[in-house]
Enzyme design. Structure first.
Site, PDB file in Angstrom:
ATOM      1  N   LYS A  13       0.816  -1.215   0.000  1.00  0.00           N
ATOM      2  CA  LYS A  13       0.000   0.000   0.000  1.00  0.00           C
ATOM      3  C   LYS A  13       0.851   1.268   0.000  1.00  0.00           C
ATOM      4  O   LYS A  13       0.443   2.283  -0.560  1.00  0.00           O
ATOM      5  CB  LYS A  13      -1.020   0.004   1.137  1.00  0.00           C
ATOM      6  CG  LYS A  13      -0.439  -0.101   2.532  1.00  0.00           C
ATOM      7  CD  LYS A  13      -1.556  -0.215   3.545  1.00  0.00           C
ATOM      8  CE  LYS A  13      -1.033  -0.168   4.963  1.00  0.00           C
ATOM      9  NZ  LYS A  13       0.076  -1.111   5.258  1.00  0.00           N
ATOM     10  N   ARG A  88      -5.423   2.781  11.758  1.00  0.00           N
ATOM     11  CA  ARG A  88      -5.062   1.374  11.938  1.00  0.00           C
ATOM     12  C   ARG A  88      -5.896   0.726  13.031  1.00  0.00           C
ATOM     13  O   ARG A  88      -5.725  -0.458  13.295  1.00  0.00           O
ATOM     14  CB  ARG A  88      -3.591   1.293  12.332  1.00  0.00           C
ATOM     15  CG  ARG A  88      -2.697   0.727  11.226  1.00  0.00           C
ATOM     16  CD  ARG A  88      -1.308   0.709  11.782  1.00  0.00           C
ATOM     17  NE  ARG A  88      -0.392  -0.121  11.080  1.00  0.00           N
ATOM     18  CZ  ARG A  88       0.535   0.338  10.238  1.00  0.00           C
ATOM     19  NH1 ARG A  88       0.569   1.606   9.920  1.00  0.00           N
ATOM     20  NH2 ARG A  88       1.405  -0.491   9.721  1.00  0.00           N
ATOM     21  N   ARG A 127      12.106  -6.954   1.546  1.00  0.00           N
ATOM     22  CA  ARG A 127      11.973  -5.498   1.532  1.00  0.00           C
ATOM     23  C   ARG A 127      13.265  -4.837   2.003  1.00  0.00           C
ATOM     24  O   ARG A 127      13.939  -5.329   2.909  1.00  0.00           O
ATOM     25  CB  ARG A 127      10.847  -5.128   2.512  1.00  0.00           C
ATOM     26  CG  ARG A 127       9.937  -4.102   1.944  1.00  0.00           C
ATOM     27  CD  ARG A 127       8.546  -4.281   2.426  1.00  0.00           C
ATOM     28  NE  ARG A 127       8.348  -3.735   3.751  1.00  0.00           N
ATOM     29  CZ  ARG A 127       7.186  -3.191   4.128  1.00  0.00           C
ATOM     30  NH1 ARG A 127       6.180  -3.092   3.301  1.00  0.00           N
ATOM     31  NH2 ARG A 127       7.045  -2.765   5.349  1.00  0.00           N
ATOM     32  N   ARG A 160      14.457  -3.298   7.614  1.00  0.00           N
ATOM     33  CA  ARG A 160      14.009  -2.617   8.828  1.00  0.00           C
ATOM     34  C   ARG A 160      13.855  -3.597   9.984  1.00  0.00           C
ATOM     35  O   ARG A 160      13.458  -4.737   9.765  1.00  0.00           O
ATOM     36  CB  ARG A 160      12.642  -1.947   8.562  1.00  0.00           C
ATOM     37  CG  ARG A 160      12.763  -0.581   7.988  1.00  0.00           C
ATOM     38  CD  ARG A 160      11.458   0.007   7.492  1.00  0.00           C
ATOM     39  NE  ARG A 160      10.240  -0.489   8.121  1.00  0.00           N
ATOM     40  CZ  ARG A 160       9.019  -0.229   7.634  1.00  0.00           C
ATOM     41  NH1 ARG A 160       8.873   0.509   6.551  1.00  0.00           N
ATOM     42  NH2 ARG A 160       7.956  -0.700   8.234  1.00  0.00           N
ATOM     43  N   ARG A 171       3.209  -8.478  13.622  1.00  0.00           N
ATOM     44  CA  ARG A 171       2.485  -7.380  12.960  1.00  0.00           C
ATOM     45  C   ARG A 171       1.240  -7.891  12.235  1.00  0.00           C
ATOM     46  O   ARG A 171       0.223  -7.215  12.181  1.00  0.00           O
ATOM     47  CB  ARG A 171       3.410  -6.644  11.974  1.00  0.00           C
ATOM     48  CG  ARG A 171       4.486  -5.843  12.685  1.00  0.00           C
ATOM     49  CD  ARG A 171       5.501  -5.302  11.712  1.00  0.00           C
ATOM     50  NE  ARG A 171       4.961  -4.230  10.887  1.00  0.00           N
ATOM     51  CZ  ARG A 171       5.561  -3.766   9.798  1.00  0.00           C
ATOM     52  NH1 ARG A 171       6.699  -4.287   9.395  1.00  0.00           N
ATOM     53  NH2 ARG A 171       5.023  -2.781   9.113  1.00  0.00           N
TER      54      ARG A 171
HETATM   55  P1  AMP Z   1       4.313   1.158   8.511  1.00  0.00           P
HETATM   56  O1  AMP Z   1       5.503   1.802   7.922  1.00  0.00           O
HETATM   57  O2  AMP Z   1       3.008   1.832   8.103  1.00  0.00           O
HETATM   58  O3  AMP Z   1       4.259  -0.326   8.280  1.00  0.00           O
HETATM   59  O4  AMP Z   1       4.389   1.376  10.096  1.00  0.00           O
HETATM   60  C1  AMP Z   1       5.456   0.860  10.859  1.00  0.00           C
HETATM   61  C2  AMP Z   1       5.067   0.799  12.332  1.00  0.00           C
HETATM   62  O5  AMP Z   1       4.729   2.123  12.795  1.00  0.00           O
HETATM   63  C3  AMP Z   1       3.830  -0.029  12.648  1.00  0.00           C
HETATM   64  O6  AMP Z   1       4.124  -1.409  12.772  1.00  0.00           O
HETATM   65  C4  AMP Z   1       3.389   0.588  13.976  1.00  0.00           C
HETATM   66  O7  AMP Z   1       4.208   0.170  15.046  1.00  0.00           O
HETATM   67  C5  AMP Z   1       3.677   2.071  13.738  1.00  0.00           C
HETATM   68  N1  AMP Z   1       2.507   2.749  13.154  1.00  0.00           N
HETATM   69  C6  AMP Z   1       2.397   3.290  11.915  1.00  0.00           C
HETATM   70  N2  AMP Z   1       1.184   3.837  11.727  1.00  0.00           N
HETATM   71  C7  AMP Z   1       0.492   3.626  12.886  1.00  0.00           C
HETATM   72  C8  AMP Z   1      -0.817   3.937  13.324  1.00  0.00           C
HETATM   73  N3  AMP Z   1      -1.706   4.566  12.517  1.00  0.00           N
HETATM   74  N4  AMP Z   1      -1.170   3.575  14.578  1.00  0.00           N
HETATM   75  C9  AMP Z   1      -0.295   2.953  15.388  1.00  0.00           C
HETATM   76  N5  AMP Z   1       0.933   2.610  15.045  1.00  0.00           N
HETATM   77  C10 AMP Z   1       1.348   2.940  13.799  1.00  0.00           C
END
Ligand code: AMP
Length: 214
Positions: A13, A88, A127, A160, A171
């Site tokens: 996404k 989320r 990734r 990462r 996750r």
């Molecule tokens: P992402 O890059 O979107 O996969 O986000 C990486 C990590 O950031 C996630 O696994 C969460 O720990 C945190 N995170 C990102 N967006 C949110 C959100 N809207 N609410 C809570 N945690 C978030």
């Protein structure tokens, strides 16, 4: 145009959100990127967020919601935005709906990029991310021109911490428990659209453009 990208971690996404932002000339707002920038800059928010992110857990809503509401109130977001990684949780979605309702607005589309769990783990182990400029790659599907080096800024690419296999499993559990209910939430709002994320990236994007219009 105001768009939400839904989908499991690793569904692609973020890649789609960046292309949508470029095509429709709206900002790409990624909460993950905002948290990672804060971690890199050693801010208080970054320190708190890191504790959760490293475990594959969600950062608490109270640290997340205000940050997004402030961001979407900025000038460059007045003609729309694409949200990537937010909301989320149901409380985050409710906070977003409430904030927009207050100013007489609402989201236009929630696009779910659908990828079965069994595809996710393999994808995420391939990734690679640039921690300096936020660019993302995949060793098979989006390789950088030079292995291990960011095309955009020349920095080193890394897997990462939260893309490590054990954290990915966590996750995914968190996704099913806390984020997947948003599919029903936005379906009830009448703005949910689904695309299959297992197709080639260009096809996924073409499907999204069909939904959003040229
Ligand atoms: P992402 O890059 O979107 O996969 O986000 C990486 C990590 O950031 C996630 O696994 C969460 O720990 C945190 N995170 C990102 N967006 C949110 C959100 N809207 N609410 C809570 N945690 C978030």
């Amino acid at each position: 145009m105001k768009i939400i990208m839904l989908g499991a971690p690793g569904a692609g996404k973020g890649t789609q959100a960046k292309q949508i932002a470029a095509k429709y000339n709206i900002p790409h707002i990624s909460t993950g990127d905002i948290f990672r920038a804060n971690i890199k800059n050693g801010t208080e928010l970054g320190k708190k967020a890191k504790e959760y992110m490293d475990q594959g857990l969600l950062v608490p809503d109270e640290l997340t919601c205000d940050l997004v509401m402030d961001r979407i109130a900025q000038d460059d977001a007045k003609n729309g935005f694409v949200l990537d990684g937010f909301p989320r949780t149901i409380p985050q979605a409710e906070a977003l709906t409430a904030a927009l309702t207050k100013i007489g607005q609402s989201m236009d589309f929630a696009i779910d990029v659908d990828v079965p769990d069994e595809n996710i783990i393999g994808r995420m182990s391939g990734r690679r991310a640039c921690l300096k400029c936020g660019a993302t790659y995949h060793i098979v599907s989006i390789p950088p021109k030079q292995e291990g080096i960011c095309d955009t800024c020349g920095s080193e690419l890394v897997l990462r911490d939260d893309d490590q296999p054990d954290t990915v499993k966590k996750r995914l559990d968190v996704y099913h428990a806390q984020t997947q209910p948003l599919i029903e939430y936005y379906s009830k709002q009448g703005i949910l659209k689904s695309v299959s994320g297992t197709q080639p990236m260009e096809t996924v994007f073409a499907n999204i453009v069909e939904i959003l219009g040229e």
